[in-house]
Design an enzyme around this catalytic site. Structure first.
Site, PDB file in Angstrom:
ATOM      1  N   GLU A 120       0.880  -1.263   0.039  1.00  0.00           N
ATOM      2  CA  GLU A 120      -0.025  -0.211  -0.081  1.00  0.00           C
ATOM      3  C   GLU A 120       0.796   1.271   0.006  1.00  0.00           C
ATOM      4  OE1 GLU A 120      -3.059   0.131  -0.483  1.00  0.00           O
ATOM      5  OE2 GLU A 120      -4.069  -1.637   0.334  1.00  0.00           O
ATOM      6  N   HIS A 143      -2.705   2.138   8.505  1.00  0.00           N
ATOM      7  CA  HIS A 143      -3.712   1.519   7.769  1.00  0.00           C
ATOM      8  C   HIS A 143      -4.044  -0.056   8.691  1.00  0.00           C
ATOM      9  CE1 HIS A 143      -6.303  -0.625   5.069  1.00  0.00           C
ATOM     10  NE2 HIS A 143      -5.285  -1.618   4.725  1.00  0.00           N
ATOM     11  N   HIS A 216     -13.238  -2.132   2.962  1.00  0.00           N
ATOM     12  CA  HIS A 216     -11.565  -2.694   3.033  1.00  0.00           C
ATOM     13  C   HIS A 216     -11.042  -2.534   4.506  1.00  0.00           C
ATOM     14  CE1 HIS A 216      -7.333  -2.104   0.925  1.00  0.00           C
ATOM     15  NE2 HIS A 216      -7.034  -2.899   2.183  1.00  0.00           N
TER      16      HIS A 216
END
Length: 271
Positions: A120, A143, A216
């Site tokens: 990412e 994240h 997500h």
């Protein structure tokens, strides 16, 4: 991790805090397998240090505002539960090229015990660039996959930013007090893509400290790793309350507009 701390002792507090939060995320079930990633702009404590050159990679999108910056980044395919235990090669240090067109993994030319940056990375770099451009104080991008927040984005009725924030604000006063600007919402986009990076930055630039990635997970920014974790923790508690009420067959009878306005007034919140 220990090698980085030896090479640049000033990195140790950051590595310790990354490990601390990685443990929280694993224990909460928000970092299954190799899920989740974190990056820290450590340029002020690394710039000028004598560090070995390593593997060089080009970026799909240039990040000129990050030219010369150093980032501590969790490794691709690595597990937060290992990062929490201080396992070597859970984290790498990268230096962005002066022109922002690529990066070098410090000491990463032997292909052995040096991690490569998270899959990412495009979203992390895009957010860090936005923070630098805006002169923001936040240096951390985190994240993770908070279970109930993800579940909320899977339900009809919570498919837009305003609806999600109404739901989260209404079920617990702590949400309005600690995250007064609420969350941004980015629609589902292919993980690891530049399109996701653009959607994430657009949501952060609406002045939200946390951005939900529909179906997500979420990204948060903070001045420290714990500071980035805390609002996610609060927001996920609110999502749990919404889902508990719905699971009982009821819509939450939450805080009124007047109740929220009172919190804004008493706590002098910036909306």
């Amino acid at each position: 991790m220990s090698d980085l701390a030896v090479a640049v002792p000033a990195l140790k507090p950051w590595l310790d805090e990354m490990a601390e939060v990685a443990a929280y995320l694993w224990e909460k079930g928000w970092a299954e397998r190799n899920a989740g990633n974190v990056s820290v702009d450590v340029t002020p404590v690394v710039a000028g240090a004598a560090l070995p050159a390593g593997l060089h990679e080009r970026l799909a999108a240039s990040r000129p505002e990050l030219g010369g910056h150093y980032l501590l980044v969790s490794g691709t395919g690595r597990r937060f539960r290992d990062l929490a235990r201080g396992v070597p090669a859970s984290v790498c240090l990268i230096r962005i090229d002066d022109d922002g067109a690529g990066y070098q993994v410090v000491g990463g030319d032997d292909g052995a015990q040096v991690a490569r940056p998270t899959f990412e990375l495009p979203a992390h770099l895009a957010v860090h660039q936005s923070l630098v451009r805006r002169g923001a104080s936040e240096r951390v991008v985190l994240h993770t996959h908070p279970t109930e927040l993800i579940a909320l984005t899977l339900l009809s009725g919570y498919q837009d930013e305003a609806a999600v924030n109404r739901a989260l604000f209404s079920v617990h006063p702590e949400v309005k007090v600690t995250v007064p600007r609420g969350v941004g919402l980015a629609p589902y986009v292919l993980p690891g893509s530049e399109a996701l990076a653009r959607a994430t930055v657009a949501a952060f630039e609406r002045d939200h400290p946390v951005v939900l990635w529909a179906k997500h997970g979420c990204l948060a920014v903070g001045t420290g790793v714990v500071a980035a974790f805390d609002p996610i923790d609060t927001l996920n508690k609110a999502a749990q309350l919404v889902l508990l009420c719905r699971g009982a067959g009821q819509q939450p009878d939450g805080l009124s507009a007047a109740d929220l306005a009172e919190l804004v007034r008493v706590f002098k919140l910036r909306e």
